[in-house]
Design a protein around this motif. Structure first.
Motif, PDB file in Angstrom:
ATOM      1  N   TRP A 151      -9.909  -6.024   8.872  1.00  0.00           N
ATOM      2  CA  TRP A 151      -8.826  -5.176   8.337  1.00  0.00           C
ATOM      3  C   TRP A 151      -7.681  -6.062   7.839  1.00  0.00           C
ATOM      4  O   TRP A 151      -7.043  -5.781   6.831  1.00  0.00           O
ATOM      5  N   ASP A 152      -7.417  -7.145   8.589  1.00  0.00           N
ATOM      6  CA  ASP A 152      -6.280  -8.001   8.301  1.00  0.00           C
ATOM      7  C   ASP A 152      -6.237  -8.486   6.855  1.00  0.00           C
ATOM      8  O   ASP A 152      -5.189  -8.475   6.235  1.00  0.00           O
ATOM      9  N   GLY A 153      -7.369  -8.900   6.310  1.00  0.00           N
ATOM     10  CA  GLY A 153      -7.327  -9.439   4.946  1.00  0.00           C
ATOM     11  C   GLY A 153      -7.934  -8.497   3.913  1.00  0.00           C
ATOM     12  O   GLY A 153      -8.185  -8.893   2.774  1.00  0.00           O
ATOM     13  N   LEU A 154      -8.161  -7.242   4.304  1.00  0.00           N
ATOM     14  CA  LEU A 154      -8.973  -6.355   3.457  1.00  0.00           C
ATOM     15  C   LEU A 154      -8.329  -6.035   2.104  1.00  0.00           C
ATOM     16  O   LEU A 154      -9.003  -6.024   1.077  1.00  0.00           O
ATOM     17  N   SER A 155      -7.032  -5.753   2.110  1.00  0.00           N
ATOM     18  CA  SER A 155      -6.369  -5.409   0.841  1.00  0.00           C
ATOM     19  C   SER A 155      -6.522  -6.532  -0.169  1.00  0.00           C
ATOM     20  O   SER A 155      -6.817  -6.292  -1.343  1.00  0.00           O
ATOM     21  N   GLN A 156      -6.332  -7.785   0.298  1.00  0.00           N
ATOM     22  CA  GLN A 156      -6.463  -8.937  -0.599  1.00  0.00           C
ATOM     23  C   GLN A 156      -7.913  -9.086  -1.044  1.00  0.00           C
ATOM     24  O   GLN A 156      -8.191  -9.291  -2.212  1.00  0.00           O
ATOM     25  N   GLU A 157      -8.821  -8.961  -0.081  1.00  0.00           N
ATOM     26  CA  GLU A 157     -10.227  -9.175  -0.403  1.00  0.00           C
ATOM     27  C   GLU A 157     -10.725  -8.175  -1.457  1.00  0.00           C
ATOM     28  O   GLU A 157     -11.461  -8.531  -2.365  1.00  0.00           O
ATOM     29  N   LEU A 158     -10.311  -6.905  -1.303  1.00  0.00           N
ATOM     30  CA  LEU A 158     -10.804  -5.876  -2.223  1.00  0.00           C
ATOM     31  C   LEU A 158      -9.930  -5.727  -3.457  1.00  0.00           C
ATOM     32  O   LEU A 158     -10.262  -4.968  -4.365  1.00  0.00           O
ATOM     33  N   ASN A 159      -8.792  -6.407  -3.471  1.00  0.00           N
ATOM     34  CA  ASN A 159      -7.784  -6.199  -4.517  1.00  0.00           C
ATOM     35  C   ASN A 159      -7.453  -4.709  -4.609  1.00  0.00           C
ATOM     36  O   ASN A 159      -7.426  -4.086  -5.661  1.00  0.00           O
ATOM     37  N   TYR A 160      -7.236  -4.112  -3.447  1.00  0.00           N
ATOM     38  CA  TYR A 160      -6.978  -2.677  -3.370  1.00  0.00           C
ATOM     39  C   TYR A 160      -6.131  -2.451  -2.128  1.00  0.00           C
ATOM     40  O   TYR A 160      -6.508  -2.908  -1.037  1.00  0.00           O
ATOM     41  N   ASN A 161      -5.013  -1.784  -2.266  1.00  0.00           N
ATOM     42  CA  ASN A 161      -4.108  -1.664  -1.128  1.00  0.00           C
ATOM     43  C   ASN A 161      -4.596  -0.607  -0.130  1.00  0.00           C
ATOM     44  O   ASN A 161      -4.459   0.582  -0.370  1.00  0.00           O
ATOM     45  N   VAL A 162      -5.160  -1.065   0.971  1.00  0.00           N
ATOM     46  CA  VAL A 162      -5.611  -0.106   1.993  1.00  0.00           C
ATOM     47  C   VAL A 162      -4.484   0.211   2.988  1.00  0.00           C
ATOM     48  O   VAL A 162      -4.677   0.953   3.937  1.00  0.00           O
ATOM     49  N   MET A 163      -3.315  -0.344   2.725  1.00  0.00           N
ATOM     50  CA  MET A 163      -2.112  -0.009   3.494  1.00  0.00           C
ATOM     51  C   MET A 163      -2.306  -0.149   5.001  1.00  0.00           C
ATOM     52  O   MET A 163      -1.872   0.712   5.771  1.00  0.00           O
ATOM     53  N   PHE A 164      -2.974  -1.217   5.401  1.00  0.00           N
ATOM     54  CA  PHE A 164      -3.131  -1.473   6.835  1.00  0.00           C
ATOM     55  C   PHE A 164      -1.755  -1.816   7.399  1.00  0.00           C
ATOM     56  O   PHE A 164      -1.134  -2.786   6.995  1.00  0.00           O
ATOM     57  N   SER A 165      -1.290  -0.983   8.296  1.00  0.00           N
ATOM     58  CA  SER A 165       0.058  -1.126   8.844  1.00  0.00           C
ATOM     59  C   SER A 165      -0.027  -1.377  10.340  1.00  0.00           C
ATOM     60  O   SER A 165      -0.371  -0.500  11.112  1.00  0.00           O
ATOM     61  N   LYS A 166       0.312  -2.613  10.735  1.00  0.00           N
ATOM     62  CA  LYS A 166       0.235  -2.963  12.157  1.00  0.00           C
ATOM     63  C   LYS A 166       1.512  -2.526  12.859  1.00  0.00           C
ATOM     64  O   LYS A 166       2.344  -3.335  13.222  1.00  0.00           O
ATOM     65  N   ARG A 167       1.622  -1.217  13.025  1.00  0.00           N
ATOM     66  CA  ARG A 167       2.847  -0.683  13.622  1.00  0.00           C
ATOM     67  C   ARG A 167       2.730  -0.575  15.132  1.00  0.00           C
ATOM     68  O   ARG A 167       3.658  -0.185  15.806  1.00  0.00           O
ATOM     69  N   GLY A 168       1.564  -0.884  15.665  1.00  0.00           N
ATOM     70  CA  GLY A 168       1.367  -0.844  17.110  1.00  0.00           C
ATOM     71  C   GLY A 168       0.845   0.500  17.592  1.00  0.00           C
ATOM     72  O   GLY A 168       1.198   1.561  17.043  1.00  0.00           O
ATOM     73  N   VAL A 169      -0.041   0.468  18.571  1.00  0.00           N
ATOM     74  CA  VAL A 169      -0.519   1.687  19.234  1.00  0.00           C
ATOM     75  C   VAL A 169      -0.072   1.622  20.688  1.00  0.00           C
ATOM     76  O   VAL A 169      -0.375   0.678  21.413  1.00  0.00           O
ATOM     77  N   LEU A 170       0.694   2.636  21.092  1.00  0.00           N
ATOM     78  CA  LEU A 170       1.222   2.701  22.455  1.00  0.00           C
ATOM     79  C   LEU A 170       0.493   3.797  23.222  1.00  0.00           C
ATOM     80  O   LEU A 170       0.530   4.966  22.838  1.00  0.00           O
ATOM     81  N   MET A 171      -0.198   3.406  24.294  1.00  0.00           N
ATOM     82  CA  MET A 171      -0.902   4.395  25.120  1.00  0.00           C
ATOM     83  C   MET A 171      -0.087   4.636  26.377  1.00  0.00           C
ATOM     84  O   MET A 171       0.150   3.705  27.159  1.00  0.00           O
ATOM     85  N   LEU A 172       0.339   5.874  26.568  1.00  0.00           N
ATOM     86  CA  LEU A 172       1.246   6.185  27.674  1.00  0.00           C
ATOM     87  C   LEU A 172       0.491   6.458  28.972  1.00  0.00           C
ATOM     88  O   LEU A 172      -0.521   7.169  28.972  1.00  0.00           O
ATOM     89  N   ALA A 173       1.027   5.922  30.058  1.00  0.00           N
ATOM     90  CA  ALA A 173       0.462   6.181  31.387  1.00  0.00           C
ATOM     91  C   ALA A 173       1.361   7.174  32.115  1.00  0.00           C
ATOM     92  O   ALA A 173       2.580   7.006  32.138  1.00  0.00           O
TER      93      ALA A 173
ATOM     94  N   CYS B 117       5.472   4.136  15.751  1.00  0.00           N
ATOM     95  CA  CYS B 117       4.175   3.572  16.124  1.00  0.00           C
ATOM     96  C   CYS B 117       3.191   4.726  16.322  1.00  0.00           C
ATOM     97  O   CYS B 117       3.554   5.886  16.174  1.00  0.00           O
ATOM     98  N   VAL B 118       1.968   4.396  16.647  1.00  0.00           N
ATOM     99  CA  VAL B 118       1.008   5.434  17.028  1.00  0.00           C
ATOM    100  C   VAL B 118       1.175   5.651  18.528  1.00  0.00           C
ATOM    101  O   VAL B 118       1.279   4.683  19.281  1.00  0.00           O
ATOM    102  N   VAL B 119       1.206   6.907  18.956  1.00  0.00           N
ATOM    103  CA  VAL B 119       1.335   7.189  20.382  1.00  0.00           C
ATOM    104  C   VAL B 119       0.111   7.957  20.854  1.00  0.00           C
ATOM    105  O   VAL B 119      -0.315   8.925  20.211  1.00  0.00           O
ATOM    106  N   MET B 120      -0.459   7.511  21.961  1.00  0.00           N
ATOM    107  CA  MET B 120      -1.598   8.218  22.532  1.00  0.00           C
ATOM    108  C   MET B 120      -1.297   8.520  23.988  1.00  0.00           C
ATOM    109  O   MET B 120      -0.703   7.708  24.693  1.00  0.00           O
ATOM    110  N   SER B 121      -1.706   9.698  24.423  1.00  0.00           N
ATOM    111  CA  SER B 121      -1.564  10.043  25.824  1.00  0.00           C
ATOM    112  C   SER B 121      -2.842  10.741  26.264  1.00  0.00           C
ATOM    113  O   SER B 121      -3.089  11.887  25.880  1.00  0.00           O
TER     114      SER B 121
END
Ligand SMILES: Cc1cc2nc3c(=O)[nH]c(=O)nc-3n(C[C@H](O)[C@H](O)[C@H](O)COP(=O)(O)OP(=O)(O)OC[C@H]3O[C@@H](n4cnc5c(N)ncnc54)[C@H](O)[C@@H]3O)c2cc1C
Ligand SMILES: [Zn+2]
Lengths: 416, 102
Positions: free
Chosen positions: A99-121, A273-277
């Protein structure tokens, strides 16, 4: 044409009316070296990697509807790799690497956004289970860290961490490498890149039969557009995998269930971020357009209807409001369903089948979008070498006979 | 949400009263046979499902009603129930299913 700032500017001058088509609409040839059934991200990606990494370009992707119209275009786009077991760490983290290099590799913006996933306990069990995940992940070199309630709040300001809540926040596991991507772009980007390397993308072409020769090996497929020959067939049909396998005389350990998602009207940025519970049973993120993107659970019964019941999404919204009372007045804009193929251990099947020349990538269930580049790469490798890569070797069909399950069902609770 | 006809209550009730209980007519091998069974046969019983796209025989449990298990034929593309029938009755024939649709 190569997409760039220059091409964007040049096309702006003509009102964006002269962009060329992204890939040509092809009629099927009589025969291919490899046929991929299913034009989702996984199938299109597999065709791309076959051409790119293995030099196999005489390939067709057959899609019964439009590309990306299956689960690829229906999912909530959460990408993460903090699964418990070593095998899962291998395949999901490989996907995140790609995923990290996918936009460059495909020359297509897949908008991979590493905003973090927070899983709540929310209870002692959650705390222990998530910390176990954090430790297991660290041993496998997979990013994931434990946050105290205050650290959760510092990271996600709208979170209420007061102790008198019905479901108090007792901490969280944060994978910072995780996030979201633009689902449609993944399908379109792979299709365009594969097509450039010589792959035929054929839409509105449902596969209705798989032909096998006297030796049992596959010879080709019957389709709505006629018979097409191929010595190697890769099936990547998500919810319809059982149907395709049956065409080759195989019964699989799969059941197909409806899974729903919904989005709210767009609002200003509020959820960073993404939140999961898992305990409250909710997961949510905010799209770049501003919509809250909310995933529900599966319905209880098997179905191919691509729609689910109202009480399922009602339950989901109750959970969302439990965690984020701030969203109580949000209006929902759209809801939809996809059909997910679930295995008994909630891990995928990626590899060879008992039928020579027939390969499968299925069982990703409720959580395979995150794996798209990894699964595609592994399917391509398995087809090209007629043998699995060491990353997907454990995800074989035989584990349901031998008993070496990869039981993420218990480990990851319901959410994916 | 479905409305499901329970053949014991002989009444249509909302789906939330029921729990889905998987593919019907899967016979659990008895204890003695289990010892003799091959891993492949055990796998068939344990994990392999028809996962039909079409008319599917399945079990339902009227959990918040009469508490009985029963079987149903439902079309998995339209989600329409064709018929429900009591436990112990064998898998309906194609003709019985066609008649039930009339
Ligand atoms: C509501 C929802 C939310 C989800 N959320 C997430 C998430 O947040 N994160 C995550 O990682 N995963 C998530 N998933 C799961 C994820 O969407 C899937 O695992 C993944 O997209 C599967 O990709 P695919 O390319 O294999 O399948 P698909 O995109 O479904 O592609 C399969 C294609 O095969 C085609 N096909 C089927 N039968 C035939 C035939 N006979 N002939 C020709 N073509 C055929 C279909 O039309 C389809 O386009 C979610 C799924 C749903 C439904
Ligand atoms: Zn009843």
């Amino acid at each position: 044409m190569k997409y760039s700032a220059v091409s964007l500017f040049a096309n702006a001058l003509s009102g964006h009316k002269n962009w060329p088509e992204q890939f040509p609409d092809k009629a099927p040839k009589k025969e291919y070296d490899v046929i991929i059934v299913g034009g989702g991200g996984h199938g299109l990606g597999a065709a791309y990697y076959l051409a790119k990494k293995h030099g196999i370009t005489n390939v067709a992707v057959l899609e019964k509807g439009w590309i990306g119209g299956g689960n690829t275009g229906r999912n909530t786009t959460i990408i993460r790799s903090n699964y418990l077991f070593d095998e899962s760490a291998g395949i999901y983290d490989h996907a995140v690497d790609l995923w990290d290099g996918l936009s460059q590799e495909l020359n297509y913006n897949v908008m991979f956004s590493k905003r973090g996933v927070l899983m709540l306990a929310h209870n002692v069990h959650d705390v222990q289970s998530f910390q176990r995940h954090v430790h297991a992940n660290r041993l496998n070199g997979v990013d994931n860290k434990w946050l105290t309630p205050q650290q959760c709040k510092d990271f996600l300001p709208i979170l209420d961490i007061s102790e008198d809540r019905r479901y108090p926040v007792m901490g969280g596991a944060l994978q910072m490498r995780a996030g979201t991507a633009r689902h449609d772009s993944v399908a379109w980007g792979y299709a365009r890149a594969a097509s450039k390397l010589g792959v035929d993308i054929i839409q509105n072409c449902k596969v209705t039969g798989i032909k096998r020769g006297a030796d049992g090996a596959v010879e080709g497929v019957e389709t709505e557009k006629g018979y097409i020959g191929a010595k190697k067939i890769g099936v990547s049909a998500a919810g319809n995998s059982s149907v395709l396998m049956e065409m080759a005389g195989l019964r699989f350990p799969l059941e197909s269930y409806p899974l729903q998602a919904l989005v709210s009207e767009p609002v200003k940025p509020v959820l960073n971020c993404v939140v999961m519970s898992n305990a409250v049973h909710a997961y949510i993120s905010q799209s770049d357009k501003g919509e809250l993107v909310i995933g529900a659970g599966t319905d209880q019964y098997t179905s191919y209807s691509q729609r689910g019941a109202l009480h399922i999404i009602e339950h989901t919204l109750m959970s969302i409001c439990e965690i984020f009372p701030i969203f109580k007045r949000q209006r929902m804009l759209r809801s939809w369903g996809g059909i997910v193929d679930v295995t008994p251990d909630r891990s995928p099947i990626v590899g060879k089948t008992p039928v020579p020349g027939l390969y499968v990538n299925c069982g990703w269930g409720t959580g395979g979008f995150k794996a798209t580049p990894g699964a595609a790469d592994m399917l391509a490798h398995t087809i090209a070498h007629d043998a699995p890569h060491k990353i997907n070797a454990p995800f074989n069909l035989d584990r349901f006979v031998g008993g070496r399950l990869i039981d993420e069902a218990a480990a990851a609770a319901v959410a994916h | 949400m479905f409305e499901i006809h329970c053949p014991y209550c002989d009444e249509k009730r909302p789906e939330i009263e029921f729990a889905y209980a998987g593919e019907a007519h899967i016979v659990r091998p008895n204890a003695q046979d289990q010892g003799e069974m091959s891993d492949a046969d055990w796998s068939q019983y344990m994990f392999i499902r028809d996962n039909v796209r079409g008319e599917h025989c399945e079990r339902w449990w009227h959990q918040h009603g009469c508490n009985m298990f029963f079987n149903a034929v439902r079309h998995t593309v339209t989600d329409k129930f064709v018929m429900t029938y009591k436990m112990g009755k064998s898998r309906p024939t194609a003709k019985q299913i066609a008649d039930a649709k009339k």
